[in-house]
Each structure stands twice: as structure tokens, then as C-alpha cells.
Design a protein around this motif. Structure first.
Motif, PDB file in Angstrom:
ATOM      1  N   ILE A  68      43.939   9.154  88.966  1.00  0.00           N
ATOM      2  CA  ILE A  68      43.124   9.021  90.627  1.00  0.00           C
ATOM      3  C   ILE A  68      44.490   9.647  91.223  1.00  0.00           C
ATOM      4  O   ILE A  68      44.056  10.179  92.434  1.00  0.00           O
ATOM      5  CB  ILE A  68      43.478   7.405  90.691  1.00  0.00           C
ATOM      6  N   ALA A  69      45.699   9.748  90.905  1.00  0.00           N
ATOM      7  CA  ALA A  69      46.806  10.350  91.606  1.00  0.00           C
ATOM      8  C   ALA A  69      46.719  11.920  91.800  1.00  0.00           C
ATOM      9  O   ALA A  69      47.037  12.644  92.650  1.00  0.00           O
ATOM     10  CB  ALA A  69      47.950   9.783  91.357  1.00  0.00           C
ATOM     11  N   HIS A  70      46.562  12.189  90.335  1.00  0.00           N
ATOM     12  CA  HIS A  70      47.010  13.752  90.138  1.00  0.00           C
ATOM     13  C   HIS A  70      45.695  14.337  89.458  1.00  0.00           C
ATOM     14  O   HIS A  70      45.943  15.697  89.175  1.00  0.00           O
ATOM     15  CB  HIS A  70      47.982  13.953  89.142  1.00  0.00           C
ATOM     16  N   GLY A  71      44.631  13.773  89.056  1.00  0.00           N
ATOM     17  CA  GLY A  71      43.621  14.612  88.342  1.00  0.00           C
ATOM     18  C   GLY A  71      42.627  15.230  89.462  1.00  0.00           C
ATOM     19  O   GLY A  71      42.682  15.006  90.602  1.00  0.00           O
ATOM     20  N   THR A  72      41.887  16.291  88.758  1.00  0.00           N
ATOM     21  CA  THR A  72      40.874  17.037  89.735  1.00  0.00           C
ATOM     22  C   THR A  72      39.781  15.987  89.649  1.00  0.00           C
ATOM     23  O   THR A  72      39.748  15.111  89.002  1.00  0.00           O
ATOM     24  CB  THR A  72      40.328  18.069  88.798  1.00  0.00           C
ATOM     25  N   GLU A  73      38.747  16.491  90.731  1.00  0.00           N
ATOM     26  CA  GLU A  73      37.504  15.719  90.776  1.00  0.00           C
ATOM     27  C   GLU A  73      36.516  15.592  89.594  1.00  0.00           C
ATOM     28  O   GLU A  73      36.196  14.469  89.179  1.00  0.00           O
ATOM     29  CB  GLU A  73      36.921  16.252  92.028  1.00  0.00           C
ATOM     30  N   GLU A  74      36.771  16.787  88.759  1.00  0.00           N
ATOM     31  CA  GLU A  74      35.968  16.800  87.642  1.00  0.00           C
ATOM     32  C   GLU A  74      36.765  15.890  86.611  1.00  0.00           C
ATOM     33  O   GLU A  74      35.948  15.112  85.789  1.00  0.00           O
ATOM     34  CB  GLU A  74      35.966  18.356  87.129  1.00  0.00           C
ATOM     35  N   GLN A  75      38.011  15.810  86.476  1.00  0.00           N
ATOM     36  CA  GLN A  75      38.503  14.898  85.514  1.00  0.00           C
ATOM     37  C   GLN A  75      38.258  13.459  85.684  1.00  0.00           C
ATOM     38  O   GLN A  75      37.899  12.636  84.936  1.00  0.00           O
ATOM     39  CB  GLN A  75      40.080  15.222  85.612  1.00  0.00           C
ATOM     40  N   LYS A  76      38.220  12.821  87.074  1.00  0.00           N
ATOM     41  CA  LYS A  76      38.018  11.666  87.698  1.00  0.00           C
ATOM     42  C   LYS A  76      36.553  11.450  87.140  1.00  0.00           C
ATOM     43  O   LYS A  76      36.319  10.148  86.665  1.00  0.00           O
ATOM     44  CB  LYS A  76      38.239  11.604  89.079  1.00  0.00           C
ATOM     45  N   ALA A  77      35.601  12.156  87.537  1.00  0.00           N
ATOM     46  CA  ALA A  77      34.108  12.029  87.376  1.00  0.00           C
ATOM     47  C   ALA A  77      33.850  11.801  85.681  1.00  0.00           C
ATOM     48  O   ALA A  77      33.254  10.982  85.324  1.00  0.00           O
ATOM     49  CB  ALA A  77      33.289  13.023  87.858  1.00  0.00           C
TER      50      ALA A  77
END
Length: 387
Positions: free
Chosen positions: A102-111
Motif C-alpha cells: 500500500i505504501a510502496h507498491g505500484t498500482e499493478e502490484q496493489k491490484a
């Protein structure tokens, strides 16, 4: 979001109503040294929690959480422990990796990764420590080499909790250069060139070897990577930025969930005091003094946690307190404590507490390292000489 007391009533009522029927037998099961207990059933319980919105309560609502405040998160963990609910199986994904992404990931990683963590569909383990790089995390030797659109990982991780039950591992690996003149290598800071990779475990090139502990159980593992692969996009932060990301994860590891842990400590102490009264050892002044010291230590621990004490201070304090409690349990049990219940090495709760708590001062940052952090980063003392 409701008030803190409304939130307390909501989670307390939900746990009371749900820890019945098929889940009633799970009360008190699991936890350190006991992760083998009803694992599949505890997994089903946690998925039941997810279906009703009770996982990842501290995550922002846009990522599937409840957006609970710190006070509400404290209430959640306290009420969960007070209900004697089973130990969580998704702690590493929910409490460590999720907040990191949530703090450091990309939007793709979060999704890609946050929804299955919240739903408890994918379990995670932590690939930090190695046979020659435990407390000295900057000395990791596991390597990851970029080949086209993939990272190829080779190395060994050890003391990897629940790796045998996990589908993914977040791995701290060295991706920077290792060649060059010896003088140049000596001047390079050891934490440079590390990357934080998300690696699937169900693939060729990954071997998980359970480690049999003093308790006879095997919740720790050695994980061997021999050409394991993960997509190039599965690096959190930039390549070479792994040290910063790894430290962020360690900060989340010592969050508000430790207050629930203290509820368990209190119950252990209360049960131990009851045992001392029942078997007469409470009449021994030395035993009484140790029980009183344990009680005051627990109160101190709780006060420090609520005041937001430096995480290293909290880890150092609770780990030694819990190890001492295990030793006190053996003193109260007496000579019988040295005998297993049967030929199959059946241990009672006090024997398991004593044996597993020996690891408390080592895992999640050894006491030696915590003292160095407190001295150097909190008190500002000169750094310890390093070779």
C-alpha cells in the motif's frame, strides 16, 4: 466509521456469535510453537472472517479494508485475543506485506496482490534471514539476476515461518554488482544493491525444507531457490532499493497486533499463578517474587506499547519477559516438567512455552541487534566497530 466503543461492541458481538458450531473447537488453537494445530480449519475460519469484512481492518477502504483508526485496530486485536479466537494464519500477508505494498507498491502490484491477501486466498512468508545472514540482514547472499522480463533467484533463506503453507514469498535479494576490485567492494555499503522481490513458491527451482524445532514441530523452514523465476515487474520499489522497503516491512511487523499478543501473555501468567497456588509452590517466597515481577513486567510492557515506544525497545522487552515466564513455568512445575507425556514426545502447554520461548529473543531481530539499534539510533551513542 463508528466510534471506538461502538467498534468494540461490533467485533465482540460478531466473535461471540461466530465462534460457535463448526468453529467452536478452534478456540485457543495455533500460535508460536503450535502452528500445526488445525491449520486447515483455521484457514477456513479466516476466510469466513474475510467474507464478513473482518480481515485487514486497518487497510484503507479503497484497498478493501475498513479504514480503522489506530485505536480501533488496538480494540480489534484485544477483542480477538479476549475471545480466545484461533491464531491467525495470514498475519504475514495482512500485517507485513499488505501495508508495504500500500505504501510502496505500484498500482499493478496493489491490484494483483492485495485482493487475495484480504480474501485469504494466497498466503505469504518472509524471505529475509539466511544461514550466514540472520541478524546481520545486510549480509544476505541470495542473488537475483535480470534475464529479459524475469528475475532469476538463487540462494537460501532460513527460519522462514509457514513457508510450507504459503504460495508466495517476499525475498530480499542482492541484485547489484558483486564484481570489481577488492578495495571497491570493501568501500561499498553492504545494504546497497539489494532488491525486494515477490516470488511464487509453487515452481521448479524452489525447495522447502521443514526444520524440526525443540517442540517437535516444524513451523520454520529453509527455502532453497535454485534458478526460481519471477516477473521483472514483481520488484517493490526500484531495483536496489530493497533495504528501504525491507525496513518499512519490519516497522509494520511490530505494529498494534502486539497488544493482542499481550492479552495472551496475561492469560499465560494468570494460568501459571493458578498452577502455583494449586501445587503449593506459591508458598515459596522466591516463586512469589518471580510471579510479582512477571505481573509488574506485563503492566510495564502494556504501558510502553500504548505510548508508542520505539519498536526495538518493545521487542527487546517482551521477548525477554516471555522467555523468563517459560523458565518460571518450569520452576513451578518442578521435576515433572522434564518428562514428556508419552513416547511420541507429547508436550503440555508449559513445556511448549518453555521450549519455544527460547527463540523469542532471536527471531524478528535478535536482542543483540535490538540493543545496537537502541544505542545507536535512539540514544545516539557511537556505533559499534565493524570489520
Amino acid at each position: 466509521m463508528s466510534s471506538v466503543e461502538e467498534f468494540r461492541t461490533e467485533i465482540r458481538d460478531w466473535l461471540r456469535d461466530r465462534l460457535q458450531g463448526e468453529f467452536a473447537g478452534l478456540r485457543g488453537l495455533g500460535g508460536p510453537g503450535r502452528e500445526h494445530e488445525a491449520f486447515a480449519e483455521r484457514l477456513a475460519w479466516e476466510r469466513h472472517m474475510a467474507a464478513h469484512g473482518w480481515t485487514c481492518v486497518g487497510w484503507p477502504e479503497e484497498h478493501g479494508g475498513r479504514g480503522a483508526s489506530i485505536e480501533q485496530q488496538i480494540v480489534f486485536h484485544e477483542e480477538y485475543a479476549l475471545a480466545d479466537a484461533p491464531a491467525r494464519v495470514n498475519h504475514i500477508g495482512e500485517q507485513l506485506l499488505g501495508p508495504t505494498l500500500i505504501a510502496h507498491g505500484t498500482e499493478e502490484q496493489k491490484a494483483r496482490f492485495l485482493p487475495p491477501i484480504r480474501a485469504v486466498e494466497e498466503l505469504w512468508c518472509q524471505g529475509y534471514s539466511e544461514p550466514d545472514a540472520g541478524s546481520d540482514l545486510a549480509a544476505v547472499r541470495t542473488r537475483a539476476v535480470r534475464e529479459g522480463d524475469e528475475w532469476v533467484v538463487t540462494g537460501r533463506k532460513i527460519w522462514t515461518s509457514l513457508a510450507h503453507e504459503s504460495q508466495w514469498c517476499f525475498v530480499l535479494a542482492r541484485t547489484g554488482p558483486t564484481a570489481g576490485p577488492a578495495a571497491e567492494r570493501r568501500t561499498r555499503r553492504p545494504h546497497e544493491g539489494l532488491s525486494y522481490l515477490l516470488v511464487p513458491l509453487d515452481q521448479p527451482g524452489v525447495e522447502i525444507r521443514p526444520i524440526v524445532q525443540l517442540t517437535g514441530t516444524s513451523e520454520f523452514n529453509e527455502v532453497v531457490f535454485d534458478g526460481a523465476r519471477t516477473p521483472a515487474a514483481h520488484v517493490v520499489g526500484a531495483p536496489g532499493d530493497g533495504w528501504r522497503i525491507a525496513l518499512a516491512t519490519l516497522g509494520y511487523e511490530r505494529g498494534v497486533s502486539t497488544l493482542g499478543q499481550q492479552v495472551g501473555f496475561r492469560r499465560e501468567l494468570e494460568a501459571l499463578a493458578a498452577l502455583a497456588r494449586a501445587n503449593g509452590t506459591a508458598a515459596d517466597p522466591h516463586i512469589r517474587e518471580r510471579l510479582v515481577r512477571a505481573w509488574t513486567g506485563l503492566r510495564t510492557m502494556r504501558a510502553n506499547a500504548r505510548c508508542g515506544t520505539e519498536p526495538s525497545v518493545a521487542k527487546l522487552y517482551w521477548s525477554h519477559w516471555h522467555r523468563d515466564l517459560g523458565e518460571l513455568a518450569m520452576a513451578i512445575r518442578g521435576a515433572d516438567a522434564t518428562l514428556a507425556a508419552g513416547e511420541s514426545y507429547e508436550l503440555d502447554d508449559w513445556q511448549r512455552l518453555f521450549l519455544f520461548s527460547r527463540a523469542d529473543t532471536i527471531y524478528a531481530g535478535s536482542s543483540e541487534i535490538q540493543r545496537n539499534i537502541i544505542a545507536e539510533r535512539v540514544l545516539g551513542l557511537p556505533k559499534e566497530p565493524r570489520p
